[in-house]
Write a protein that holds these residues in place. Structure first.
Motif, mmCIF file in Angstrom:
data_model
loop_
_atom_site.group_PDB
_atom_site.id
_atom_site.type_symbol
_atom_site.label_atom_id
_atom_site.label_comp_id
_atom_site.label_asym_id
_atom_site.label_seq_id
_atom_site.Cartn_x
_atom_site.Cartn_y
_atom_site.Cartn_z
ATOM 1 N N ASP A 1 2.444 8.257 12.122
ATOM 2 C CA ASP A 1 1.757 7.246 12.939
ATOM 3 C C ASP A 1 0.990 6.231 12.105
ATOM 4 O O ASP A 1 0.511 5.229 12.643
ATOM 5 C CB ASP A 1 0.755 7.916 13.893
ATOM 6 N N ALA A 2 0.847 6.508 10.813
ATOM 7 C CA ALA A 2 0.055 5.603 9.986
ATOM 8 C C ALA A 2 0.940 4.860 8.991
ATOM 9 O O ALA A 2 1.950 5.385 8.524
ATOM 10 C CB ALA A 2 -1.012 6.387 9.233
ATOM 11 N N ASN A 3 0.567 3.625 8.709
ATOM 12 C CA ASN A 3 1.061 2.926 7.527
ATOM 13 C C ASN A 3 -0.012 3.059 6.466
ATOM 14 O O ASN A 3 -1.192 2.898 6.751
ATOM 15 C CB ASN A 3 1.327 1.454 7.837
ATOM 16 N N ILE A 4 0.409 3.341 5.252
ATOM 17 C CA ILE A 4 -0.545 3.660 4.195
ATOM 18 C C ILE A 4 -0.529 2.584 3.108
ATOM 19 O O ILE A 4 0.505 2.313 2.506
ATOM 20 C CB ILE A 4 -0.207 5.018 3.549
ATOM 21 N N TYR B 1 1.037 12.130 -0.168
ATOM 22 C CA TYR B 1 1.192 11.734 1.229
ATOM 23 C C TYR B 1 2.616 12.040 1.696
ATOM 24 O O TYR B 1 3.578 11.744 0.994
ATOM 25 C CB TYR B 1 0.885 10.252 1.455
ATOM 26 N N PRO B 2 2.757 12.614 2.894
ATOM 27 C CA PRO B 2 4.106 12.922 3.399
ATOM 28 C C PRO B 2 4.769 11.695 4.028
ATOM 29 O O PRO B 2 4.751 11.526 5.244
ATOM 30 C CB PRO B 2 3.833 14.000 4.457
ATOM 31 N N PHE B 3 5.362 10.861 3.197
ATOM 32 C CA PHE B 3 5.993 9.634 3.714
ATOM 33 C C PHE B 3 7.266 9.975 4.471
ATOM 34 O O PHE B 3 8.027 10.845 4.055
ATOM 35 C CB PHE B 3 6.309 8.673 2.573
ATOM 36 N N TRP C 1 4.777 2.646 3.205
ATOM 37 C CA TRP C 1 3.979 2.700 1.968
ATOM 38 C C TRP C 1 3.834 1.306 1.400
ATOM 39 O O TRP C 1 4.802 0.557 1.333
ATOM 40 C CB TRP C 1 4.707 3.617 1.002
ATOM 41 N N ASN C 2 2.637 0.948 0.989
ATOM 42 C CA ASN C 2 2.351 -0.417 0.607
ATOM 43 C C ASN C 2 1.279 -0.416 -0.468
ATOM 44 O O ASN C 2 0.113 -0.140 -0.185
ATOM 45 C CB ASN C 2 1.877 -1.158 1.867
ATOM 46 N N SER C 3 1.694 -0.693 -1.705
ATOM 47 C CA SER C 3 0.729 -0.613 -2.793
ATOM 48 C C SER C 3 1.139 -1.557 -3.912
ATOM 49 O O SER C 3 2.288 -1.965 -3.988
ATOM 50 C CB SER C 3 0.667 0.839 -3.302
ATOM 51 N N SER C 4 0.197 -1.895 -4.748
ATOM 52 C CA SER C 4 0.466 -2.817 -5.847
ATOM 53 C C SER C 4 1.016 -2.041 -7.033
ATOM 54 O O SER C 4 0.279 -1.346 -7.719
ATOM 55 C CB SER C 4 -0.826 -3.545 -6.221
ATOM 56 N N GLY C 5 2.322 -2.173 -7.263
ATOM 57 C CA GLY C 5 2.955 -1.365 -8.297
ATOM 58 C C GLY C 5 2.996 -2.031 -9.656
ATOM 59 O O GLY C 5 2.419 -1.563 -10.616
#
Lengths: 564, 156
Positions: free
Chosen positions: A382-385, A400-402, A408-412
């Protein structure tokens, strides 16, 4: 239709079906803002800093799969935005960034709020334009959107002098984009694909190496099917989290510097790497000469420059991952025996058993990994992380159990502290039905804390979970391990009262020291559906493990760290 | 790895800032430029840039791919079998022997192109290595100023 340059910008955004832009006005872009005021086709979200506008546009683009749009003024407005633009460039995020510029007559005179914007954005954009005549605007804006979303996606910057936004000219947006110097190869070479599938059929220990390109090409579902059909196990890069479901038995885990032991060992033992939309980043490969030493390499990428840049590919395939995997599947159906990899599965299962990702509980002290897992248990799909950058980011990627792509949204690539909160605002705007959580650190959150105001004003309820260890934790970890515990400028003992801080902006704050309190705070924040800061006091000296020390080999991981 | 001299031709759209995109790519990624020449291709909207660089095969492969990635770049060639020429001009005090200078220039496909009140200008056009030889030889005539054009090249 004869209209002003400013109106052309509006008409182009409408034609591109833009529903929201993120920005910040100023002198040189005022004509366009005046036109924004007089339209109701799309929403403008006023962030409280230009960097945040670009990160929000990135979050929106990553969650929605559309092109994100940011708008800023000249000079400091633009320079503030550069970090966001560079971030989007490194992570191949499709953006159109429109900036105001001083009038043409003043360019080159060191005018007020003048800076050579295209000169600065050149090395951190896919392409950029300085518009010198309003009659070019329709073509340029159309090209900008086209370039941003096709081929290897990326940010495109359009710099428009103030007099050009005032100039009236013909607006015709119907012409197709014609760029004879830009023709990305999307279909893979069939001969190469055939050879690659033959190699797969003959391999004993093949391994899918999945990168962010799988997600941006919309190939995640296909890759799931490919893996299932062939029974080839997979490792994901940091950018590719969520490509395979966390419970998929064929997903080993993330690989790289903080990847799992099993993922890194699988990469070291495989005899055939099937690289899809991944770019062999130094945080993934460790020591290059030892990387996947026993393997042949299939490398599928839409960017020819990514292929054989760092690791020599035996089967280079330039093309869109989705097209290439489709072709591979058709051939693999008859050629690849899914039962032949049994022993390889056993080897990997043993790696997993030997050193699974883990942490140890210590009495009542909250462990940051537990917090990440707990968010996963309570919110899951239910969440976007989103995350910022540092230890919390790695723990989130690990624990996190994607369950789906774009969750999933992060600065790589750039590793931008301050990315998470504004990006999570953009994610929320793109996906209002899901909960937008930003897992952050006590260092990172203060780098764009002003966005509390944006989130409150536009009712974009992001839940920020601060894993607070009173440290710039990742740097502290390296100082502990490699700099003889000289914690130079990383102690963040002096902190704001995050509860009051949230409240002063009209959000809600929680300070949490136990598991029960954390559960209660997260449930309350979700229920209230407002902007939240959950300040979680976690074990101060926890390290991100396992770890491949910089320049080390993947098979030589530091599995635990004993404090001397 | 073997660092060899390479000549690369880049066909680009003749538009503003295209040269800075090319030059920026080289500096930003740490590739070196020995010489760079650029001029429009007649009756077209393109320009031809000739770049002399040095690097291993792997590095040059990357340079070519990265150049290709730039939006206004149409074609990139790395030359194997090529005719390569460079031009140089040298300013020399008039006190030196005109005949000797003319004879030397002649050996390198050149001549005296200007004679002023107290200096003369001699030019040569030849392979870059031979231009280098000429510039060595001309030293004894006490050159006051030297300018080299950088290489241009065509595939045979």
């Amino acid at each position: 239709m004869q209209i002003s340059g400013a109106q052309m910008v509006i008409e182009a955004l409408i034609a591109e079906e833009v529903e929201v832009i993120f920005g910040y006005p100023g002198g040189a872009i005022m004509n366009v803002y005046d036109a924004i005021y007089q339209q109701s086709s799309f929403q403008h979200v006023l962030t409280r800093h230009e960097q945040a506008a670009v990160h929000a546009a990135e979050g929106y683009a990553k969650a929605s799969g559309k092109v994100g749009v940011a708008m800023i003024t000249s000079g400091p407005g633009f320079t503030n935005a550069v970090t966001g633009i560079a971030d989007a460039y490194m992570d191949s995020v499709p953006l159109v960034v429109i900036s105001g510029q001083v009038p043409m007559s003043l360019i080159g005179t060191d005018a007020f709020q003048e800076i050579d914007a295209v000169g600065i954005s050149r090395p951190c954009t896919k392409h950029n334009y300085l518009v010198t005549d309003a009659k070019d605007l329709p073509r340029i804006l159309k090209e900008a959107f086209y370039l941003a979303r096709t081929g290897r996606p990326g940010p495109v910057h359009v710099d428009i002098p103030k007099d050009v936004t005032a100039q009236v000219a013909l607006f015709d947006y119907s012409k197709e984009v014609e760029l004879e110097t830009y023709k990305p190869t999307v279909k893979g070479n069939m001969r190469q694909i055939k050879k690659a599938v033959e190699a797969i059929a003959n391999a004993k220990r093949p391994l899918l190496y999945l990168g962010g390109g799988v997600i941006s090409s919309g190939a995640a579902q296909l890759v799931r099917e490919f893996s299932k059909m062939t029974q080839i196990p997979a490792v994901e890069t940091f950018m590719a989290r969520g490509t395979l479901h966390h419970a998929d038995p064929l997903l080993i885990s993330m690989l790289g510097m903080h990847g799992s032991y099993a993922a890194n060992m699988a990469m070291s033992e495989t005899d055939l790497v099937i690289g899809l939309g991944a770019r062999f980043d130094d945080r993934v490969t460790g020591k290059l000469s030892e990387f996947a030493k026993n393997a042949q390499i299939i490398h599928v990428d839409i960017d020819p420059a990514s292929i054989s840049k760092l690791v020599n590919a035996h089967f280079p395939i330039v093309g869109d991952v989705k097209n290439v995997v489709e072709s591979m599947m058709m051939l693999a159906k008859d050629q690849v025996d899914p039962l032949r990899y049994g022993p390889w599965h056993n080897t990997i299962a043993n790696f997993n058993k030997l050193h699974p990702l883990s942490y140890t509980e210590e009495g009542d002290r909250l462990k940051p990994q537990w917090v990440v897992q707990r968010i996963g248990e309570l919110l899951g799909d239910d969440a976007n992380i989103s995350t910022d950058v540092g230890q919390h980011q790695m723990w989130t990627a690990q624990f996190y159990p994607f369950s789906r792509p774009r969750q999933w949204n992060s600065s790589g690539g750039l590793g931008t502290m301050g990315y998470g909160f504004p990006a999570a605002i953009g994610v929320k705007r793109a996906d209002m039905d899901r909960i937008s959580v930003n897992i952050t650190g006590d260092g990172s959150i203060l780098m764009n804390i002003q966005e509390l105001m944006t989130a409150v004003e536009y009712n974009l309820p992001v839940i920020n979970v601060i894993l607070n260890n009173n440290f710039l934790g990742m740097v502290r970890q390296w100082q502990t391990m490699f700099y003889d515990k000289r914690h130079s400028s990383t102690d963040l003992s002096i902190q704001p009262d995050f509860v009051k801080l949230a409240e002063s902006f009209g959000g809600v704050g929680y300070r949490v020291t136990t598991k029960e309190e954390f559960d209660a705070a997260l449930k309350d924040a979700v229920e209230k559906n407002v902007v939240a800061l959950i300040d979680v006091v976690v074990a101060r000296f926890e390290n991100v493990l396992p770890m491949v020390p910089a320049g080390g080999s993947l098979f030589n991981m530091m599995l635990e760290y004993k404090d001397k | 790895m073997e660092q060899a001299r390479r000549v690369i031709s880049v066909i680009v759209l003749n538009e503003a800032s295209v040269l800075s995109r090319i030059a920026g790519l080289f500096s930003g990624r740490g590739y070196n430029i020995e010489s760079l020449t650029v001029a429009p291709i007649p009756d077209s909207k393109y320009s031809r840039i000739t770049i002399v660089t040095a690097g291993s095969i792997k590095v040059v492969e990357q340079i070519i791919k990265q150049l290709h990635k730039l939006i206004p770049v149409l074609k990139v060639y790395e030359h194997e079998d090529l005719v390569e020429k460079e031009m140089a001009m040298v300013k020399i005090p008039l006190s030196e022997s005109l005949g000797d200078i003319e004879a030397l220039a002649h050996a390198y496909n050149g001549r005296i192109v200007n004679v002023g009140s107290d200096t003369l200008i001699v030019m040569v056009a030849d392979e870059p290595m031979r231009v280098g030889h000429f510039l060595e030889a001309i030293k004894r005539f006490h050159p006051k100023e030297i300018v080299r054009s950088g290489s241009v090249a065509l595939e045979r």
